[in-house]
Design an enzyme around this catalytic site. Structure first.
Site: not given
Lengths: 263, 394
Positions: B85, B107, B374
């Site tokens: 991210k 969000e 990830s």
């Protein structure tokens, strides 16, 4: 230029300033919605906007969101709403416009959706999540069936206003404030500037919505446009009175219509 | 790709009130994408702050145990804040800064994107507000506090299903209230154009590095790249570089929850249909009236009823394939990787690990699978304990 087929909607603005109430279809039930349509016409509404409930109404504030959830919980479906409108059409003469999110049209099938609009007496559609750039998504089909697509302009639209207004059908929905639908104590946007820009390119009527609840606000908005749209204030009454809401809503519509007529 | 369309998917389906803001982001991004100064600053942040390049690790024990294809893990879990991210938020928050914005909103589902955004906002002196479903703020209280530590304000969203999709709704509503000084930092390859493209561009470093690193180690391309998909940003980042290399299988692993036939899943490609929502035309889990359906996955990061439009296109054209992976398979892979390699993966990433376990034994020893790991799994330890019926007291 306004297509002649959309004149039914424009004519709603022929009897002085228009008052346009919004209600969420199926809240608290389709049967009450039908009675509301009839009572609001009698009370002086010039055109009615009916919300087709969608699970994720991103342009709505809390009041209409809650009405949407109530309607869905009560079992309102796209077909159910169309059937109710068809029935109400036996009595109701004024133009009816559906406020529907694009996914409701898309998933129903664009062509079938427009056919149903014609069959049930829906004159136009307001699609809050279909901006000017994406209007071809439904415009080809809606034109074929003569269903007007009502364009919105917002305080952020600025130089987009003219392009949007040039293609307008029926009427133009002028969004008075930033944010989502809902009652506001004050509207600070220079809406007059917006309607003047529209006037430079089209004679399609302009109605102002978002934030209006009191008669004097409606009058002030009607003074600089062709009419006022009120949603959350009415939906709040429906939420409060439930099944018994019809007389209270009718009284409110009457008061608001009177206020805009005095302009 | 033209005007933000990927085949029939993509587009800009947002309220008129947001169109000017969306165009402003589009113009700014086109400008800074081509600006060497911006790219240099971003490159420096990626290297010195996020810790890029992330490692490509040969999972020798796992390879031996499965007895088939060689398995490499792309260690996005080692990035600052613990997942991929950070790649996207560094890009977007830097862009916001260049655009003269002073506030970012975002969000978040489980909280990973919220934490990453709060981190970048702290670093770059931006006001930050994060919207998170009430159910998620309860489940992930630690991440809420983490965001607050970083100086962000967290809003618990109480509308609708009180999960990720409602957090997106509320962030869009907030953006329409205040556009002048605010950028909506979207967390995945979704939403209106230019977000799917921009987020993919900020994430494509993953695939680029995989290609270079594997070339160095093996002198060749992988046979398959595996990644989990919710909205699809880590998968898009891992896949993008390999799209022209048609010998490389691109496999997205969707959350099948309790099973795709149970109705309790988030497998958008397996069970969704075309629709228009959250600014994009793509595939969504929805009922016959187009009402967006509540979805389910044990992993909060995959608990989203849609998927990025470029994935929908890759699925439609057949360039990538998408497979469902259940909660049980993911949890089992979570435990497997922890014990086999000493790496605790995020539950999301464990979906991709699970699929590698399925296909590796059937492949030959000279074939290579790269699994995009990830994120790291620290955040999921409590949930896994609950899933296995273990009570933890802190």
């Amino acid at each position: 230029m306004n297509d002649l087929r959309y004149e039914r909607i424009s004519k709603a603005f022929d009897h002085g300033k228009a008052f346009i109430p919004f209600i969420t279809g199926g809240d608290p039930s389709l049967e009450v919605t039908e009675r509301l349509l009839i009572a609001m016409e009698e009370a002086g509404a010039d055109l009615i906007e009916i919300g087709l409930p969608f699970s994720d109404p991103i342009a709505e504030g809390e009041v209409i969101q809650e009405a949407t959830y109530r309607a869905l919980a009560a079992g309102c479906t796209t077909d159910g709403l169309f059937d109710m409108i068809k029935k109400a059409r036996e009595t109701v003469q004024i133009p009816l416009v559906l406020l529907t999110y694009i996914n409701s049209i898309f998933s129903y099938g664009k062509e079938t959706f427009m056919q149903r609009c014609v069959e049930c007496g829906v004159d136009g559609l307001i699609v809050p999540d279909m901006p000017f750039e994406e209007k071809d998504e439904v415009m080809g089909v809606s034109r074929k069936y003569g269903v007007a697509i009502i364009s919105l302009i917002a305080p952020t639209s600025k130089e987009r206003i003219k392009a949007i207004a040039r293609d307008a059908q029926g009427f133009i929905y002028v969004v008075s404030s930033l944010g989502v639908t809902g009652v506001r104590s004050e509207i600070t946007t220079n809406v007059e500037e917006m309607t003047e820009m529209v006037r430079q390119v089209t004679d399609v009527p302009c109605a102002i919505g978002f934030g209006i609840s009191r008669p004097e606000q409606a009058a002030r908005m009607a003074r600089v446009s062709d009419g006022a749209i009120v949603g959350s204030a009415i939906v709040r009454i429906i939420g409060e009175y439930g099944e018994e809401c019809v007389p209270a809503v009718a009284a409110y519509v009457e008061e608001m219509k009177e206020a805009v007529m005095q302009v | 790709m033209e005007n933000g369309k990927y085949g029939i998917f993509g587009g800009q389906y947002v309220p008129e009130i947001l169109m000017t803001a969306v165009h402003e982001v589009e113009t700014a991004y086109e400008r800074y994408k081509a600006d060497p100064q911006f790219q240099a600053e971003l490159g420096e942040l990626m290297r010195d702050y996020a810790g890029r390049p992330s490692l490509l690790y040969y999972a020798e024990k796992m390879t031996r145990d499965l007895g088939g294809a060689k398995i490499y893990l792309k260690r996005e879990d080692l990035n600052h804040t613990g997942s991929h991210k950070i790649n996207n938020v560094l890009g977007q928050v830097l862009l916001a800064k260049k655009m003269g914005k002073t506030r970012v909103i975002a969000e978040t589902g489980a909280g990973q994107h919220g934490v990453a955004t709060a981190t970048a906002a702290a670093l770059m002196d931006m006001e930050c507000e994060v919207f998170m479903g009430k159910e998620d703020t309860d489940r992930q209280a630690l991440n809420v506090f983490r965001m607050e530590l970083l100086g962000a304000k967290v809003h618990a969203v109480t509308t609708g299903t009180q999960t990720l999709k409602d957090a997106v709704n509320e962030t869009m509503r907030e953006w329409s209230r205040r556009v002048d000084d605010t950028l909506y930092v979207l967390g995945s390859v979704m939403g209106p154009h230019p977000f799917p493209m921009m987020v993919r561009d900020f994430q494509k470093v993953i695939g680029k590095e995989i290609k270079e690193q594997l070339k160095e180690k093996e002198g060749r391309l992988p046979d398959a790249v595996l990644a989990c998909v919710g909205g699809g940003s880590n998968a898009m980042g891992a896949f993008y570089e390999f799209i022209p290399d048609t010998s490389v299988a691109l496999i997205g692993c969707e959350a099948a929850g309790l099973g795709v036939e149970t109705g309790k899943h988030a497998a958008t490609i397996a069970k969704g249909k075309a629709g228009i929502f959250h600014g994009m035309k793509s595939l969504f889990c929805q009922d016959k009236d187009g009402q967006i359906e509540p979805v389910y996955s044990l992993s909060a990061g995959l608990d989203y009823p849609g998927i990025g439009p470029e994935h929908a296109h890759l699925a439609e054209t057949g360039r990538a394939s998408y497979v469902p992976v259940t909660d049980e398979e993911a949890v089992s892979a979570f435990e497997y990787l922890s014990r086999t390699e000493g790496i605790i993966p995020a539950l999301e990433s464990a979906h991709a690990v699970a699929h590698a376990r399925k296909i590796a034994p059937g492949m030959s020893k000279d074939q290579i699978i790269v699994v995009n790991l990830s994120g790291r799994g620290d955040k999921d330890v409590a949930a896994i304990a609950r899933y296995r019926g273990v009570e933890l007291y802190e």
